[in-house]
Design a protein around this motif. Structure first.
Motif, PDB file in Angstrom:
ATOM      1  N   THR A  93       0.833  -1.200   0.000  1.00 47.22           N
ATOM      2  CA  THR A  93       0.000   0.000   0.000  1.00 47.22           C
ATOM      3  C   THR A  93       0.865   1.247   0.000  1.00 47.22           C
ATOM      4  O   THR A  93       0.691   2.162   0.785  1.00 47.22           O
ATOM      5  CB  THR A  93      -0.917   0.022   1.232  1.00 47.22           C
ATOM      6  N   HIS A 367      -2.845   4.045   2.073  1.00 47.42           N
ATOM      7  CA  HIS A 367      -2.779   3.810   3.514  1.00 47.42           C
ATOM      8  C   HIS A 367      -3.997   4.365   4.240  1.00 47.42           C
ATOM      9  O   HIS A 367      -4.158   4.136   5.429  1.00 47.42           O
ATOM     10  CB  HIS A 367      -1.533   4.479   4.089  1.00 47.42           C
ATOM     11  N   GLY A 368      -4.835   5.134   3.538  1.00 47.56           N
ATOM     12  CA  GLY A 368      -5.966   5.779   4.194  1.00 47.56           C
ATOM     13  C   GLY A 368      -5.660   7.188   4.648  1.00 47.56           C
ATOM     14  O   GLY A 368      -6.450   7.818   5.357  1.00 47.56           O
ATOM     15  N   LYS A 400      -2.983  -2.815  -3.240  1.00 48.09           N
ATOM     16  CA  LYS A 400      -4.104  -2.824  -2.307  1.00 48.09           C
ATOM     17  C   LYS A 400      -4.373  -1.420  -1.799  1.00 48.09           C
ATOM     18  O   LYS A 400      -3.441  -0.664  -1.526  1.00 48.09           O
ATOM     19  CB  LYS A 400      -3.811  -3.765  -1.130  1.00 48.09           C
ATOM     20  N   LYS A 402      -6.530   0.767   1.122  1.00 49.56           N
ATOM     21  CA  LYS A 402      -7.243   0.647   2.391  1.00 49.56           C
ATOM     22  C   LYS A 402      -8.577   1.374   2.333  1.00 49.56           C
ATOM     23  O   LYS A 402      -8.657   2.501   1.866  1.00 49.56           O
ATOM     24  CB  LYS A 402      -6.383   1.227   3.521  1.00 49.56           C
ATOM     25  N   GLY A 403      -9.640   0.723   2.811  1.00 52.27           N
ATOM     26  CA  GLY A 403     -10.951   1.361   2.872  1.00 52.27           C
ATOM     27  C   GLY A 403     -11.831   1.049   1.674  1.00 52.27           C
ATOM     28  O   GLY A 403     -11.484   0.261   0.796  1.00 52.27           O
TER      29      GLY A 403
END
Length: 450
Positions: A93, A367-368, A400, A402-403
């Motif tokens: 990420t 990572h958000g 990938k 996140k969220g």
């Protein structure tokens, strides 16, 4: 492409790349224009793929006036960028923007900012042959002709025929290091049972022998059973497992499962006015060691977009800014609403609040963390964007996020307006056979009786 050089995954065969004299059409809608999104598409890994195409280096010299030394430096930097990229199966990420900035800085350091801009314009022009004037003219442009529309952040491919949406596919798109380009392309060839020659790169080692051709009969061939070139370094192709659909999953391509691409083939053959019969297609499907190129008499335009804010009947879809281009801003949302005759001030207090929340949630990196949007959102700390505060991970493709991938904001003023909803959606999921369903139903009854 010279036979001595291996073909990269997701990379098409060499095509005619004679450049027309006219200028390329503006293929990026005014919304989502916070940064130079066309320039973002030219990462060093993508540039490496372009160098595999015959005549590309000569064109840099003839059209950009680059000396041989600078071209060699570009080639070396592009190939070096792949040395540490791998796909080892573990999710990564890393910040797409950090990686992108590194690539852009390297290109500018070698040839300068002005030549770097000229380079991306050259690449766009190289692949916009015969599609000038077809580019979107505004946010969420709905075609009135026949074309394929791919919106990367939505992981969605739509097929329009004479202005009518007839089919929708959920797709996999390019990793941030290998982003799906933006602009008008064309599909003029369908290649059945394509072979693939693995390049000597980290993500290949341990899976294939570099330089040794992999036939279409091999289930591990990443191109699958069909590939459709749409201009380097991109393809529409099969071979993706169902779990990769709707995710970052390719090297600059539109990825489908084999079942999806075989479902798509009869459609594009018909739109391209090919006379290849259904029986011939079925025969090619059976004889997987027989590679066949089918030229489409009428090339089909392919409209590649990066729209993270899309109006659809009754609301605004806010998609994750997967390439971190700073597109989920209030300004861009207002531009989309304005395209449908709606002013932001007309929204209710609750609708405005919901929209602001959705934009904030989808304005996040892998990572958000908050993405710093150009001239729109405030920096996170001390004037430094959040994505710059994070240590950039190296060595893996970003696979990938996140969220959630999207948020739907319901807006009363958009009822009956917007881009069409999916039609006959093929999401790549394996369908259960009748026999399997019968067994599952029988098993359920047995459990109930217990």
């Amino acid at each position: 492409m010279p036979a001595s050089k291996p073909v990269k995954t997701d990379s098409p065969s060499t095509t005619d790349t004679t450049l027309p004299a006219s200028k390329p059409a503006d293929t990026t809608a005014k919304t989502n224009r916070g940064r130079d999104t066309d320039m973002q598409a030219l990462t060093l890994p993508v540039l490496d793929a372009l160098f595999y195409e015959a005549g590309f280096a000569k064109e840099l010299k003839a059209k950009l006036g680059l000396p041989d030394k600078k071209i060699a430096e570009l080639r070396t930097a592009a190939h070096t960028s792949l040395k540490e990229l791998s796909e080892d199966g573990s999710p990564d990420t890393a910040s797409a923007r950090d990686a992108d900035n590194r690539y852009q800085q390297r290109i500018r350091a070698i040839i300068g900012a002005r030549k770097a801009q000229q380079l991306i314009k050259l690449v766009n022009l190289r692949y916009s042959q015969d599609v000038e004037g077809l580019a979107p003219t505004g946010p969420n442009f709905v075609p009135r002709d026949t074309r394929i529309v791919v919106n990367a952040p939505a992981f969605r491919m739509d097929v329009f025929e004479k202005g009518q949406l007839i089919k929708t596919y959920k797709v996999g798109i390019g990793y941030p290091e290998f982003p799906l380009p933006v602009g008008m392309r064309r599909a003029d060839t369908v290649i059945f049972n394509p072979g693939w020659t693995p390049p000597d790169e980290p993500w290949v080692r341990g899976k294939f022998a570099p330089g040794r051709r992999v036939s279409a009969a091999n289930k591990l061939n990443p191109l699958g059973v069909v590939k459709i070139p749409i201009g380097m370094p991109s393809l529409i192709h099969g071979g993706k497992p169902p779990e990769k659909i709707g995710k970052l999953a390719s090297h600059g391509c539109v990825g489908l499962t084999n079942a999806q691409v075989l479902d798509f083939v009869p459609i594009i053959l018909r739109l391209g006015q090919s006379d290849l019969s259904a029986q011939s297609v079925q025969s090619l499907e059976k004889h997987k060691r027989q590679t066949k190129r089918v030229k489409l008499p009428s090339p089909v335009p392919v409209d590649l977009r990066y729209e993270t804010i899309v109006a659809e009947d009754g609301g605004l879809h806010i998609y994750r800014d997967v390439y971190e281009r700073g597109t989920n801003t209030p300004e861009n949302a207002k531009a989309v609403l304005a395209a449908y005759g709606i002013k932001y001030e007309q929204l209710s207090t609750q609708e405005q609040s919901d929209l602001e929340t959705a934009l904030g949630e989808m304005n996040r990196d892998a990572h958000g963390r908050e993405i710093a949007a150009a001239d729109s959102l405030a920096p996170s700390k001390g004037g430094v964007p959040a994505s710059k505060l994070a240590r950039a991970k190296k060595g893996k493709v970003t696979s990938k996020v996140k969220g959630r991938s999207d948020v739907l904001v319901t807006l009363a003023a958009l009822q009956g307006k917007g881009y069409p909803a999916p039609v006959a959606l093929n999401d790549g999921r394996a369908k259960q056979s009748i026999h399997h369903k019968h067994r599952a139903k029988h098993h359920s009854r047995r459990k109930h009786r217990r």
